[in-house]
Scaffold this motif. Sequence first.
Motif, mmCIF file in Angstrom:
data_model
loop_
_atom_site.group_PDB
_atom_site.id
_atom_site.type_symbol
_atom_site.label_atom_id
_atom_site.label_comp_id
_atom_site.label_asym_id
_atom_site.label_seq_id
_atom_site.Cartn_x
_atom_site.Cartn_y
_atom_site.Cartn_z
ATOM 1 N N TRP A 3 41.595 73.774 41.329
ATOM 2 C CA TRP A 3 40.912 74.449 42.282
ATOM 3 C C TRP A 3 39.714 75.185 41.862
ATOM 4 O O TRP A 3 39.678 76.046 40.845
ATOM 5 C CB TRP A 3 41.890 75.258 42.935
ATOM 6 C CG TRP A 3 43.060 74.821 43.520
ATOM 7 C CD1 TRP A 3 44.200 74.673 43.054
ATOM 8 C CD2 TRP A 3 43.211 73.828 44.668
ATOM 9 N NE1 TRP A 3 45.301 73.913 43.686
ATOM 10 C CE2 TRP A 3 44.588 73.523 44.838
ATOM 11 C CE3 TRP A 3 42.297 73.662 45.912
ATOM 12 C CZ2 TRP A 3 44.938 72.839 46.009
ATOM 13 C CZ3 TRP A 3 42.949 72.742 46.942
ATOM 14 C CH2 TRP A 3 43.947 72.521 47.074
ATOM 15 N N MET A 21 38.694 74.810 46.766
ATOM 16 C CA MET A 21 38.565 73.547 46.897
ATOM 17 C C MET A 21 38.850 72.722 45.798
ATOM 18 O O MET A 21 38.744 73.080 44.581
ATOM 19 C CB MET A 21 36.902 73.299 47.344
ATOM 20 C CG MET A 21 36.550 71.897 47.859
ATOM 21 S SD MET A 21 34.901 71.884 47.858
ATOM 22 C CE MET A 21 34.592 72.781 49.143
ATOM 23 N N ARG A 23 38.837 68.596 43.850
ATOM 24 C CA ARG A 23 38.127 67.597 43.846
ATOM 25 C C ARG A 23 38.606 66.496 43.002
ATOM 26 O O ARG A 23 38.165 66.129 41.976
ATOM 27 C CB ARG A 23 36.343 67.850 43.466
ATOM 28 C CG ARG A 23 35.809 66.914 43.623
ATOM 29 C CD ARG A 23 34.153 66.974 43.040
ATOM 30 N NE ARG A 23 34.426 67.176 41.704
ATOM 31 C CZ ARG A 23 33.421 67.517 40.708
ATOM 32 N NH1 ARG A 23 32.337 67.845 41.383
ATOM 33 N NH2 ARG A 23 33.512 67.529 39.503
ATOM 34 N N GLU A 25 39.934 63.185 41.178
ATOM 35 C CA GLU A 25 39.168 61.961 40.698
ATOM 36 C C GLU A 25 39.873 60.754 40.544
ATOM 37 O O GLU A 25 39.342 59.517 40.360
ATOM 38 C CB GLU A 25 38.627 62.130 39.470
ATOM 39 C CG GLU A 25 37.440 63.338 39.276
ATOM 40 C CD GLU A 25 36.787 63.661 38.058
ATOM 41 O OE1 GLU A 25 37.217 62.887 36.939
ATOM 42 O OE2 GLU A 25 35.620 64.349 38.016
ATOM 43 N N GLN A 61 37.760 67.946 48.355
ATOM 44 C CA GLN A 61 36.638 67.036 48.554
ATOM 45 C C GLN A 61 36.805 65.738 47.938
ATOM 46 O O GLN A 61 37.135 65.664 46.861
ATOM 47 C CB GLN A 61 35.653 67.793 48.001
ATOM 48 C CG GLN A 61 34.087 67.387 48.025
ATOM 49 C CD GLN A 61 33.053 68.017 47.288
ATOM 50 O OE1 GLN A 61 33.114 68.806 46.547
ATOM 51 N NE2 GLN A 61 31.562 67.794 47.770
ATOM 52 N N ARG A 64 34.724 62.231 44.822
ATOM 53 C CA ARG A 64 34.814 61.339 43.669
ATOM 54 C C ARG A 64 35.634 60.277 43.726
ATOM 55 O O ARG A 64 35.977 59.714 42.564
ATOM 56 C CB ARG A 64 35.276 62.538 42.461
ATOM 57 C CG ARG A 64 34.226 63.625 41.927
ATOM 58 C CD ARG A 64 33.303 62.782 41.099
ATOM 59 N NE ARG A 64 32.066 63.644 40.861
ATOM 60 C CZ ARG A 64 31.846 64.302 39.892
ATOM 61 N NH1 ARG A 64 32.902 64.546 38.709
ATOM 62 N NH2 ARG A 64 30.774 65.084 39.653
#
Lengths: 440, 245
Positions: A3, A21, A23, A25, A61, A64
Motif C-alpha cells: 500500500w 492505493m 498497484r 503487478e 490501481q 500494471r
Amino acid sequence: MLWKETEYNGWGRVLKATGRMARPEKPSALTGIFTENPCPAIGSLRSYGDAALNSDGDAIQMTRLDRFIGFAPETGILEAEAGVSITDILSTFSPQGWMPAVMPGTGFATLGGCIANDVHGKNHHGAGTFGDHIESIELLMADGKVKRLSANRNKDLFRATIGGLGQTGVILSARIRLKPCSSRMIQVDERRADSLAEFMGMLETSTATYCVGWIDATAKGSALGRGILEEAELTSSNMTPKLRKARKIPMDAPSFALSPPTVRVFNKAYFNRIPEQGRGVLRSLEDFFFPLDKIHDWNRLYGKRGFHQFQCVLPDETAEETLTEMLRRISNSGLASPLAVLKRTGSGNAGHLTFPIKGFTLALDFANANGAEELVRGLNRLTANAGGRIYFAKDSLATPEDVAGMFPEMADWQQIAGTADPNRSFETDLTRRLKIRGKK
Amino acid sequence: MTETWIILGASSAMGRAFARHAAGTGATVILAARDIEDTRRSAADCKSRGAPQAIAVAFDARKPDSFKPIYELAAAQHGTINAAVFIGSMPDQADIDANPMLGDDTIQDGFTGPVNFLHGLAHLMEERGSGTIIGIGSVAGDRGRIGNYTYGAAKAGFHTYLSGLRNRLTRSGGHVVTVKPGFVDTAMTWGLPGMFLVASPEQVAQDLWRAAEKKKNTIYTPWFWRYIMLIIRSIPEMVFKKLSV
C-alpha cells in the motif's frame, strides 16, 4: 510494499482524494488483497470528476495489469488484462490490420475504464458504445471469487458491469472484438457550419463512419453554435504515419492562458483555418482519435484550480431548443474554453447506465473560475428538464436530484449491484455524491 | 540473424518491460521466473507484441536444478543467445539484522544464483561467438550503506563478476553490460518513503536496449545517478561512516 498513502485527483484536478492505493503487478496479488479488503479499482485516472476517487477507503490501481492474453487474427478477438491502454491496443494491432471498434477521446484510458464507463467515440451513431463490442468479462467479485460474464452467461451481471462504474466488482480482463483497418491512416474532411441549425443538420445527414463537430462556444448572435464538422473514413493508404513526439506541460499555466479574450481569438482563428469550401486531409489514426494525447498533462493548461467538464446528451425532440439555450448561457458567461464538441449519437444501450441515447451530445471544458460551478449546475438542470443525461465519466457537479430521472433502468441496476456487492465495498466518491447505489 | 533473449526475473516490472521491448524488435524470448503461471501470461503478451516465439519456464535462483532446462531451451535456438538478469530481493535490513540467516536468501537471489546461472551459460555464448548479457546491479552496490548493505554487498559482488565475465566474453565476440539503476517505479519501491526522481520500467528498458546496442560497459539508469553516486563514493569514509544516506 503493498500500500501507498497518496493523494490523487480526477483529470479535471478539482476533485481530489487521499487514501491508500495498491498497484498489483500480478492477478494473484489482487486476489490476495481481496480476501481481506475488497475496494474499488481505478485505471489511468482519466475520468474528469470523482468516478475514480475513493476518499472513504482504499483503491487498487490496475495500470500494471496490462498484458495481452491472446489474439485470434482470424476473428479479431483480443483478450487482455484490464490495465492495457487503448493506445497500446491501437499501436500493437493496427499494423496487423485491427483496431478497437470504439475509441474514446484519449488513448490513455484503460480497457477496464472503458468498460466501467461504457465509453463512446466518434462513430457512436453507427457502432454503439465500447460495451457493444465485448465478448466476455472476467470479474473479481467482492467475495474474492472470479466470475466470467457474457451475453449468455451471467447476463444480468454482464450488462450491469458495462457502464457499471466498477460497482459490481473488479474487471480483471475482457475479450473484445476488434474491427479491421486497412491502414494506419484516416481520411478526414473538414467543413464549416455557420450556425447551430446548419451544424445539427450536417451532423444528422452525415453518412460518414466517424463524425464529430468542434463548436465555437464563444460565438454569439447569428453565429451561435457555429463550428467545424469533421467526417472521416478509414483508408487503404500505404503511408506510414509520422507520429509526432509527445510533449509535456512543465507547469500549471497562469490563469490568463485560457481567459475569455484569448479563447475568443483562438476560436476565431481555428474556425477560419478551414477554407469556406472545406478541405480534406490525411491523418494518422492516433492524431485523429486522440488529438490531445500528444500534449501530456494538458489538464495543467487550466492552472492549479483545475477545470470542470460538462457533457450531456439530449434527445432529438428537445435538442435544438436546449442546445440554443445552453450555448447562449455559455457564450454570455465568457467561461468557455476552446475544447467544445458537438456530436450525433445513435441509440443502443449496452449497459443499464450507458450514457448515450439517440440525439446530440455536447461536451465542454470550463476553467474552475468564478461562476463556472453555477453555470454547469444550470446546464445540468437544463439537461434533466430536457429528458437528457449527463456523463458520469465527466461529471463533478451534478446532484442526486439531477440524476434521479435520467436512467430508466437504474432500479434494476441497483438491485444487481446490491447483490454483487452487498457491503458496498466498491462505492466511490461519485456513487456516494450522486447516491447512485440507492437506499441501503 | 535470429536473436534470442533469456530473461531471468521476467515477472518483475523491469523484466516485463524489457521482454516487451525485445519482443517488439522480433526477438524470441525465453521468460524465466518463479511464478510459472503468471510467466505464461507474460509469454502470451510477448507473442502478441511481435515475438516469433515466447517460452515460459520456471526459474528459481535458489534452486540450481532449475537452470539446466533453460540452457537446453537456449541451445535449441539458432543464432545469437542473449541474457538479461533482473532478479534480486531486498528485504528490510532490520529484518536481516534480527535474523541473520535471511541474508543468505538475499545473497542467493542477487549474487550466487545469477552468477552460477550465467557461468553455466557462458560457454554456449562462446561457442556461438556472439551475444550480450545485461546484468542488473544496483547503485546500492557502489557503497555499503546502513539502510541496505547486505543487498548492496550482493550487488557489489555481482558487479565484480560481470566485469570479469565481460573480460572473458569479449574474446569470443560477446559482450556484458553492467546496469546500475537508481529508483525505479516497481512493486519493490511502491510506497517506500524517500523516493525521488523515480524512473518508469519502460524508460529503463529503453536505456538497457540502447546500452546493449552501443556495447556500453557500465551504465547508470537514469543517467544522472552516475553523478549522484560519484558524490556518494567520494565522501571520505571517516565522514561517511557517520552518515545515514
